[in-house]
Scaffold this motif. Structure first.
Motif, PDB file in Angstrom:
ATOM      1  N   VAL A  54       1.148  -1.406   0.000  1.00 28.96           N
ATOM      2  CA  VAL A  54       0.122  -0.577   0.060  1.00 28.96           C
ATOM      3  C   VAL A  54       0.919   1.393  -0.063  1.00 28.96           C
ATOM      4  O   VAL A  54       1.676   1.269   0.738  1.00 28.96           O
ATOM      5  N   SER A  55       0.373   2.484  -0.843  1.00 30.84           N
ATOM      6  CA  SER A  55       1.534   3.488  -0.802  1.00 30.84           C
ATOM      7  C   SER A  55       0.860   4.786  -0.330  1.00 30.84           C
ATOM      8  O   SER A  55      -0.195   4.380   0.110  1.00 30.84           O
ATOM      9  N   PHE A  64      -6.454  14.628   0.382  1.00 34.96           N
ATOM     10  CA  PHE A  64      -7.330  14.430   0.804  1.00 34.96           C
ATOM     11  C   PHE A  64      -8.169  14.885   2.378  1.00 34.96           C
ATOM     12  O   PHE A  64      -9.451  15.509   2.319  1.00 34.96           O
ATOM     13  N   THR A  68     -11.661  16.461   2.383  1.00 29.71           N
ATOM     14  CA  THR A  68     -12.629  16.338   3.192  1.00 29.71           C
ATOM     15  C   THR A  68     -13.577  15.868   4.151  1.00 29.71           C
ATOM     16  O   THR A  68     -12.757  16.954   5.198  1.00 29.71           O
ATOM     17  N   GLU A  69     -15.081  16.339   4.194  1.00 31.23           N
ATOM     18  CA  GLU A  69     -14.694  16.672   5.322  1.00 31.23           C
ATOM     19  C   GLU A  69     -15.469  15.955   6.562  1.00 31.23           C
ATOM     20  O   GLU A  69     -15.699  16.092   7.736  1.00 31.23           O
ATOM     21  N   GLU A  70     -15.618  15.012   6.227  1.00 28.06           N
ATOM     22  CA  GLU A  70     -16.061  14.340   7.393  1.00 28.06           C
ATOM     23  C   GLU A  70     -15.347  12.285   7.592  1.00 28.06           C
ATOM     24  O   GLU A  70     -15.172  11.853   6.056  1.00 28.06           O
ATOM     25  N   LYS A  72     -14.765   8.146   7.783  1.00 23.97           N
ATOM     26  CA  LYS A  72     -14.633   7.501   8.707  1.00 23.97           C
ATOM     27  C   LYS A  72     -14.216   6.200   7.975  1.00 23.97           C
ATOM     28  O   LYS A  72     -12.758   6.358   7.819  1.00 23.97           O
ATOM     29  N   PRO A  74     -12.216   3.618   6.839  1.00 26.39           N
ATOM     30  CA  PRO A  74     -12.421   2.952   5.329  1.00 26.39           C
ATOM     31  C   PRO A  74     -12.433   1.527   5.090  1.00 26.39           C
ATOM     32  O   PRO A  74     -11.103   0.839   5.860  1.00 26.39           O
ATOM     33  N   SER A  75     -13.915   1.246   5.147  1.00 26.29           N
ATOM     34  CA  SER A  75     -13.728  -0.583   5.263  1.00 26.29           C
ATOM     35  C   SER A  75     -13.157  -1.393   4.692  1.00 26.29           C
ATOM     36  O   SER A  75     -12.956  -2.624   4.897  1.00 26.29           O
ATOM     37  N   HIS A  76     -12.284  -0.702   3.175  1.00 20.38           N
ATOM     38  CA  HIS A  76     -11.041  -1.744   2.757  1.00 20.38           C
ATOM     39  C   HIS A  76      -9.801  -1.816   2.835  1.00 20.38           C
ATOM     40  O   HIS A  76      -9.627  -3.011   3.068  1.00 20.38           O
ATOM     41  N   LEU A  77     -10.134  -0.936   3.838  1.00 15.56           N
ATOM     42  CA  LEU A  77      -8.573  -1.276   3.947  1.00 15.56           C
ATOM     43  C   LEU A  77      -8.866  -1.849   5.706  1.00 15.56           C
ATOM     44  O   LEU A  77      -7.841  -2.413   5.993  1.00 15.56           O
ATOM     45  N   ALA A  79     -10.439  -4.169   6.067  1.00 15.79           N
ATOM     46  CA  ALA A  79     -10.745  -5.706   5.741  1.00 15.79           C
ATOM     47  C   ALA A  79      -9.200  -6.234   5.437  1.00 15.79           C
ATOM     48  O   ALA A  79      -9.423  -7.213   5.623  1.00 15.79           O
ATOM     49  N   LEU A  80      -8.459  -5.638   4.904  1.00 15.37           N
ATOM     50  CA  LEU A  80      -7.367  -5.690   4.202  1.00 15.37           C
ATOM     51  C   LEU A  80      -6.023  -5.826   5.493  1.00 15.37           C
ATOM     52  O   LEU A  80      -5.484  -6.801   5.671  1.00 15.37           O
ATOM     53  N   GLU A  83      -7.327  -9.603   7.396  1.00 11.59           N
ATOM     54  CA  GLU A  83      -6.543 -10.440   7.130  1.00 11.59           C
ATOM     55  C   GLU A  83      -5.333 -10.458   6.679  1.00 11.59           C
ATOM     56  O   GLU A  83      -4.845 -11.542   5.923  1.00 11.59           O
ATOM     57  N   SER A  84      -4.092 -10.180   7.023  1.00 17.53           N
ATOM     58  CA  SER A  84      -3.169  -9.580   6.744  1.00 17.53           C
ATOM     59  C   SER A  84      -2.477 -10.259   8.329  1.00 17.53           C
ATOM     60  O   SER A  84      -2.930  -9.919   9.400  1.00 17.53           O
TER      61      SER A  84
END
Lengths: 355, 355
Positions: A54-55, A64, A68-70, A72, A74-77, A79-80, A83-84
């Motif tokens: 991940v860079s 970013f 960004t205002e709010e 949250k 990040p559910s994809h990160l 999940a990563l 599993e690591s």
């Protein structure tokens, strides 16, 4: 490829992260770490484990965060991370001040949103390391070649031997009751009774070479000066002097940045009390480079931190300093002594195991 | 930052991937794409979505593939893909031949292990794009500045307008029965009855500008020449001529790489039959640059592919060409005509909507 990059990768995979077959390895790296990433992919391949990189581009992150205002989680990160098995985090930013323009409130909100992800790492194998870069060399006031020598001299070491030496110091701290630090402008005492000293020997930080604990924070008495600059939020405080009574800072001075030090001490109840006593043992690190990953491990230094104590070091009987901050302050011990229950642990520039 | 990089990022987020609030966005990028990554992070931040960048370092990948003995599907990458909503894949390799030394068997095994992950992308929003790099400019035989103009002239377009023009062509293919291609050294006919033409207008490829379908592969009759080089597995075949009978290649010739063409035709049952008819409409792409993402969309070209038909284009009544390969062959139509049921769709260098 510089042979030392391969050695660095081997140490990370063998000693630090103990990469094994089928491990899911997550590397965090910036552009400038690509040579180390290559060497790691080769080592990870040899072990039949699986790498992803991940860079972390701080310039992109800055844009970013600004937009960004709010925040949250990040559910994809997440999940990563879930599993690591192994995390190798390589410091290699191409601009150490890329986030300077982001409001500190925003940074704090973002950090908070990332906390559930950071917590996933704690109980797994993880290591933080540095790949030498030109801008980090600049910060260290060195040429790039000199800086590479500096970094690899601190990393390519016999870590098992370091572990064993430090273990002797851990024993003394475990069995001891009181630490004293004596030297020019310094006469400080603190209780370490019931605290849990840690042997930091390259498992989670590479380089490492440090033994640390949380002193009983109400017990700190006396005065101490710090000849190496304190760096906090990018600002420097020079030649700090602190006087403690019953664990609290009651007087302070600094040749530069006294206002900033004043602000730190006012942050919360714990920010004018000690949270950590660290003893740097890494003889490969002989220069202050404004990089705490290295600075706090300089052989023949001690550091105290104002603020939060590190998880696991407090001991069951003692209260935790749970300040929001943790500010490391480093003292060169060339003309000073560190004693445990009167025994000279560090004196005349040498540890007891070096005499 | 080049204003066009921001425009590229806006087009990717608005038109291609339709990034919305709370989207979990996964960017795949190489080092050289960092400026586009920055612009994307800004756009993604504006939309209150969440970006992660996975870096693809082909040199590291090459070392990993060489050393690994057995490939398993990396569950941490799979978890990341499962939780992601949007995939932005940026081509920006710094060495287009970095994997040349890896045995093709190993590449195939690795591809197979990654298939369960690739399949997760199919039903979600995804886009493949190009960030201009110096080595890609070199491959295209252009200076870097010239290449940047080339890339952005093909991307910064009114995609809604392109969609609508192409939709007219899609209608004609849907309603038509037979396509004929006529020109110097070329007289080819094929049935398109019951096939499903697709409007490729920048949603999944950026740039795009193509309408394609799977002709009824047993129906192809006649001869055709391809004046633009065919590139397959890094090798080039020049000035190819094919003669079809009942859908099968019965004669072939090439000025260069005839042996390689022979090998392709021998691979399997489908490799000497057609799998795709594509019509390139992108007037921003006026040069052949050895990059299929661009080449097959050159305005005023058609391409046939030997081998596998693309999912969704075959139609219920027709049989699928399910060859293991898909080799695109491009023909400039300057002095040629493409007709659907006798109507001139492309002639004298113009589409019917340009007349």
């Amino acid at each position: 490829m510089d042979k030392r990059i391969k050695e660095h990768a081997e140490i990370l995979c063998d000693w630090s992260a103990e990469v094994e077959e089928d491990d899911k390895v997550l590397i965090s790296a910036n552009n400038q770490a690509q040579e180390l990433v290559k060497a790691l992919y080769e080592e990870i391949g040899k072990r039949n484990a699986m790498p992803i990189t991940v860079s972390s581009n701080p310039e992109a992150q800055s844009l970013f965060l600004e937009k960004t205002e709010e925040f949250k989680t990040p559910s994809h990160l997440k999940a990563l991370y879930e599993e690591s098995d192994v995390f190798i985090n390589i410091k290699s930013s191409d601009n150490l001040r890329a986030l300077n323009n982001v409001a500190s409130q925003k940074l704090a909100k973002h950090s908070k949103s990332m906390k559930p992800i950071q917590e996933l790492v704690e109980d797994k194998r993880w290591v933080l390391t540095q790949h030498p870069t030109k801008n980090q060399a600049q910060m260290a006031q060195m040429s790039y070649e000199e800086y590479k020598d500096f970094v690899y001299d601190s990393i390519i070491l016999d870590w098992e031997e370091i572990y064993e030496k430090q273990e002797k110091l851990v024993k003394k701290l475990e069995e001891g009751k009181e630490v004293k630090i004596k030297g020019p402008n310094t006469d400080l005492a603190m209780s370490i009774k019931g605290t849990v000293p840690k042997n930091s020997c390259g498992k989670k930080n590479m380089p490492s070479g440090e033994v640390f604990t949380a002193p009983v924070f109400t017990s700190v008495e006396g005065k101490i000066s710090f000849d190496l600059p304190i760096i906090y939020q990018g600002k420097e405080i020079e030649n700090t002097e602190l006087k403690f009574e019953k664990g609290e800072v009651v007087e302070f001075d600094a040749e530069k940045g006294k206002d900033h030090l004043d602000q730190i001490l006012e942050i919360d109840e714990g920010s004018n009390r000690v949270g950590e006593l660290g003893i740097g043992t890494n003889r490969g690190i002989d220069k202050f480079t404004k990089n705490i990953l290295f600075d706090e491990k300089i052989g023949n230094t001690i550091h105290l931190a104002l603020g939060r104590a590190i998880e696991g070091t407090i001991g069951d009987e003692n209260k935790r300093n749970d300040s929001a901050i943790h500010v490391d302050m480093i003292r060169n011990m060339d003309n000073s002594k560190l004693l445990i229950d009167g025994e000279e642990i560090l004196s005349e520039g040498k540890f007891f195991w070096e005499k």
